[in-house]
Write a protein that holds these residues in place. Sequence first.
Motif, PDB file in Angstrom:
ATOM      1  N   THR A  35       2.861   9.095  -0.867  1.00 38.34           N
ATOM      2  CA  THR A  35       4.079   8.666  -0.193  1.00 38.34           C
ATOM      3  C   THR A  35       5.295   8.836  -1.092  1.00 38.34           C
ATOM      4  O   THR A  35       5.306   8.393  -2.236  1.00 38.34           O
ATOM      5  N   ASP A  36       6.329   9.477  -0.548  1.00 40.96           N
ATOM      6  CA  ASP A  36       7.576   9.680  -1.280  1.00 40.96           C
ATOM      7  C   ASP A  36       8.676   8.735  -0.825  1.00 40.96           C
ATOM      8  O   ASP A  36       9.587   8.418  -1.592  1.00 40.96           O
ATOM      9  N   ALA A  37       8.612   8.296   0.426  1.00 39.39           N
ATOM     10  CA  ALA A  37       9.626   7.400   0.983  1.00 39.39           C
ATOM     11  C   ALA A  37       8.984   6.488   2.010  1.00 39.39           C
ATOM     12  O   ALA A  37       7.984   6.853   2.649  1.00 39.39           O
ATOM     13  N   GLN A  95       0.823  -1.208   0.000  1.00 35.41           N
ATOM     14  CA  GLN A  95       0.000   0.000   0.000  1.00 35.41           C
ATOM     15  C   GLN A  95       0.857   1.258   0.000  1.00 35.41           C
ATOM     16  O   GLN A  95       0.537   2.245  -0.684  1.00 35.41           O
ATOM     17  N   ALA A  96       1.959   1.236   0.741  1.00 35.66           N
ATOM     18  CA  ALA A  96       2.844   2.401   0.785  1.00 35.66           C
ATOM     19  C   ALA A  96       3.467   2.675  -0.580  1.00 35.66           C
ATOM     20  O   ALA A  96       3.603   3.831  -0.992  1.00 35.66           O
ATOM     21  N   PHE A  97       3.837   1.612  -1.284  1.00 31.60           N
ATOM     22  CA  PHE A  97       4.371   1.803  -2.638  1.00 31.60           C
ATOM     23  C   PHE A  97       3.289   2.309  -3.591  1.00 31.60           C
ATOM     24  O   PHE A  97       3.559   3.144  -4.465  1.00 31.60           O
ATOM     25  N   ALA A  98       2.083   1.844  -3.426  1.00 27.90           N
ATOM     26  CA  ALA A  98       0.989   2.247  -4.321  1.00 27.90           C
ATOM     27  C   ALA A  98       0.475   3.650  -4.020  1.00 27.90           C
ATOM     28  O   ALA A  98      -0.074   4.316  -4.912  1.00 27.90           O
ATOM     29  N   PHE A 122      13.127   3.258  -0.054  1.00 26.04           N
ATOM     30  CA  PHE A 122      12.743   2.228   0.923  1.00 26.04           C
ATOM     31  C   PHE A 122      13.944   1.991   1.829  1.00 26.04           C
ATOM     32  O   PHE A 122      15.041   1.679   1.342  1.00 26.04           O
ATOM     33  N   CYS A 123      13.757   2.154   3.137  1.00 24.97           N
ATOM     34  CA  CYS A 123      14.881   2.114   4.081  1.00 24.97           C
ATOM     35  C   CYS A 123      14.705   1.078   5.185  1.00 24.97           C
ATOM     36  O   CYS A 123      13.614   0.938   5.752  1.00 24.97           O
ATOM     37  N   GLY A 124      15.795   0.410   5.516  1.00 21.14           N
ATOM     38  CA  GLY A 124      15.838  -0.511   6.647  1.00 21.14           C
ATOM     39  C   GLY A 124      17.102  -1.339   6.599  1.00 21.14           C
ATOM     40  O   GLY A 124      17.801  -1.360   5.577  1.00 21.14           O
TER      41      GLY A 124
END
Length: 297
Positions: free
Chosen positions: A76-78, A69-72, A107-109
């Motif tokens: 959302t930019d990041a 959902q965050a990618f879609a 995408f961070c982690g």
Amino acid sequence: MNLIKPKKLQQGSTISIVAPAGNVDKSKLQVGINYLEKQGYKVKLGKNLFNQNKYLAGKDEERAFDINQAFADTETDAIICARGGYGAIRLLDKLDFTTIRNNPKIFCGYSDITALSAIILKKSGLITFSAPMIQSDFSNNEIDKFTETNFWETLTSSKISIKPNNPNFYFYGAAQGITFGGNLATLVSLAGIDFIPDEKFILFAEDINEDVYKIDKYFRQLLNIPKFKKNISGIVLGDFIGIDNEIWLDNLFKELAIELQIPVISNYPISHSRHKATVPYGANAILNENGILEIIY
């Protein structure tokens, strides 16, 4: 591979927080949210962010839903993960790689999130970031200055250099390839699926609370994969925190360098500690003979 570069972060961008692995401490996360907002960013929370299923942040389907959902999400930019722990490997067959490929974003982690970075690179070509996380790194009042500065510089730039601190050169030389690796134990947990890049890569690796014999086993398991051994062009070693024998670890790295005859250099700020560099994952890189890792993304 056709690499996909996400857009750079800008002041006022919207950051979504997701929890692909361990369950989240709501009070600690709020400190991290406050920090992001003070930096001038808008924050969105995954629908299932505070769910709990034993040691996981909700059911597999719920955690995967929040990532997809965050990618879609067009706002959302990041996307920054709340924390690691365990659970990311359970989501690999539930990610929508078409959506990720068509909606590339930061995408961070790190730590357990290594599994997601590796499979996202393999299946979509998107460059992600081995980077600090909200609860793990931004939820206290004493954020490491290097970690903080390097994080924001990396997400807003297109080229960075990562330098080792008092480097130990196990084998001299230069190397080229895309950046690939992360937490060694998590990377090895992917063995059995197609996760290794088809092109040359520079491996960066770190780990925590693993005995030397396990680190030996992890490297050997990877090197037993023909494609891995064929495509590895250099090794950049971060921290191996909490090991049982420093001398044995040093000898292990010497043996790897002699066997592979490629640059192997240690003491990079790639770590589970508070002091860590943000490393673009899947980006074109050059490892110079002086140990400086130059990455373009």
